[in-house]
Design a protein around this motif. Sequence first.
Motif, PDB file in Angstrom:
ATOM      1  N   ALA A 127       4.614  -4.322 -25.644  1.00 44.32           N
ATOM      2  CA  ALA A 127       4.111  -3.106 -26.293  1.00 44.32           C
ATOM      3  C   ALA A 127       2.586  -3.084 -26.319  1.00 44.32           C
ATOM      4  O   ALA A 127       1.965  -2.041 -26.091  1.00 44.32           O
TER       5      ALA A 127
ATOM      6  N   LYS B  46       8.877  -8.475 -26.748  1.00 41.82           N
ATOM      7  CA  LYS B  46       8.792  -7.026 -26.891  1.00 41.82           C
ATOM      8  C   LYS B  46       7.432  -6.621 -27.460  1.00 41.82           C
ATOM      9  O   LYS B  46       6.844  -5.616 -27.041  1.00 41.82           O
ATOM     10  N   GLU B  47       6.932  -7.420 -28.412  1.00 37.73           N
ATOM     11  CA  GLU B  47       5.631  -7.140 -28.995  1.00 37.73           C
ATOM     12  C   GLU B  47       4.532  -7.242 -27.942  1.00 37.73           C
ATOM     13  O   GLU B  47       3.668  -6.359 -27.833  1.00 37.73           O
TER      14      GLU B  47
ATOM     15  N   LYS C  39      11.815 -10.764 -29.716  1.00 34.00           N
ATOM     16  CA  LYS C  39      10.961  -9.825 -30.438  1.00 34.00           C
ATOM     17  C   LYS C  39       9.490 -10.031 -30.072  1.00 34.00           C
ATOM     18  O   LYS C  39       8.729  -9.067 -29.947  1.00 34.00           O
TER      19      LYS C  39
ATOM     20  N   TYR D 222       6.241  -6.579 -35.432  1.00 30.90           N
ATOM     21  CA  TYR D 222       5.657  -5.356 -34.901  1.00 30.90           C
ATOM     22  C   TYR D 222       4.134  -5.487 -34.807  1.00 30.90           C
ATOM     23  O   TYR D 222       3.484  -5.946 -35.746  1.00 30.90           O
TER      24      TYR D 222
ATOM     25  N   LEU E 294       5.507   0.026 -31.964  1.00 29.47           N
ATOM     26  CA  LEU E 294       6.916  -0.045 -31.561  1.00 29.47           C
ATOM     27  C   LEU E 294       7.780   1.060 -32.159  1.00 29.47           C
ATOM     28  O   LEU E 294       8.778   1.450 -31.558  1.00 29.47           O
ATOM     29  N   ASP E 295       7.437   1.553 -33.343  1.00 28.86           N
ATOM     30  CA  ASP E 295       8.239   2.653 -33.873  1.00 28.86           C
ATOM     31  C   ASP E 295       7.399   3.894 -34.183  1.00 28.86           C
ATOM     32  O   ASP E 295       7.910   4.879 -34.703  1.00 28.86           O
TER      33      ASP E 295
END
Length: 217
Positions: free
Chosen positions: A44, A40-41, A37, A203, A115-116
Amino acid sequence: MKSYKRDKMKKLMIAILTVCCLTSMVACNDYETYGDKKDKERKAIRQFLADSSFVVITESQFHANGDVTDVDKREFVYMDNSGVYMQIVHKGCGTPIQDGENSDLLVRFLEICLLDTTVRYNDVNPYDVDVMNVKRQGNTFTASFTSGAWASSSLGNSVPQGLLVPLPYLNMGRPRSATDHIAKVRLIVPHTQGHSNASYYVYPYYYEISFQRKTDL
């Protein structure tokens, strides 16, 4: 006959175990570790910086330039201790929050999850403003939202540490002339400096925030 039934049961058990193993493997492949995670952060954030053509400068460059960022050059300073990326759009009019001071600030914000892509804001209607109570002791700032959209949301009244990072570099006043500006910053806040949702989901969030004193000194 019994041998046939045992063979049939054995084959059924093998089939069930095979399905269970395959399901377990799929579940393991879908499971994200905390490290996954965080990766991924970071990706991003890097992608957002690249897509927005932002230029990252070091904290030492920021201090050497008088604690300002060049908006025309699209500069963001990476703050070493917090991991927050910051662009000072306007330093603001008036004076900084002083050591030992307790002050109420009017805050308007735009928040975008990187992310979202969920969005929250209170910066459209001039009457939709949040009030943040800020206390300064030395170089430490603590704050809580006392009213407004943030305070009434599921996030409660706690102010994420990442939103306090700009305060030492800003003036908090109320405009008295056409050339005066209230303090405004843009931030990229990692989950470690964000609110409860950011921390839970790992996030990062992008913010545009303005600050001004609720009342003149």
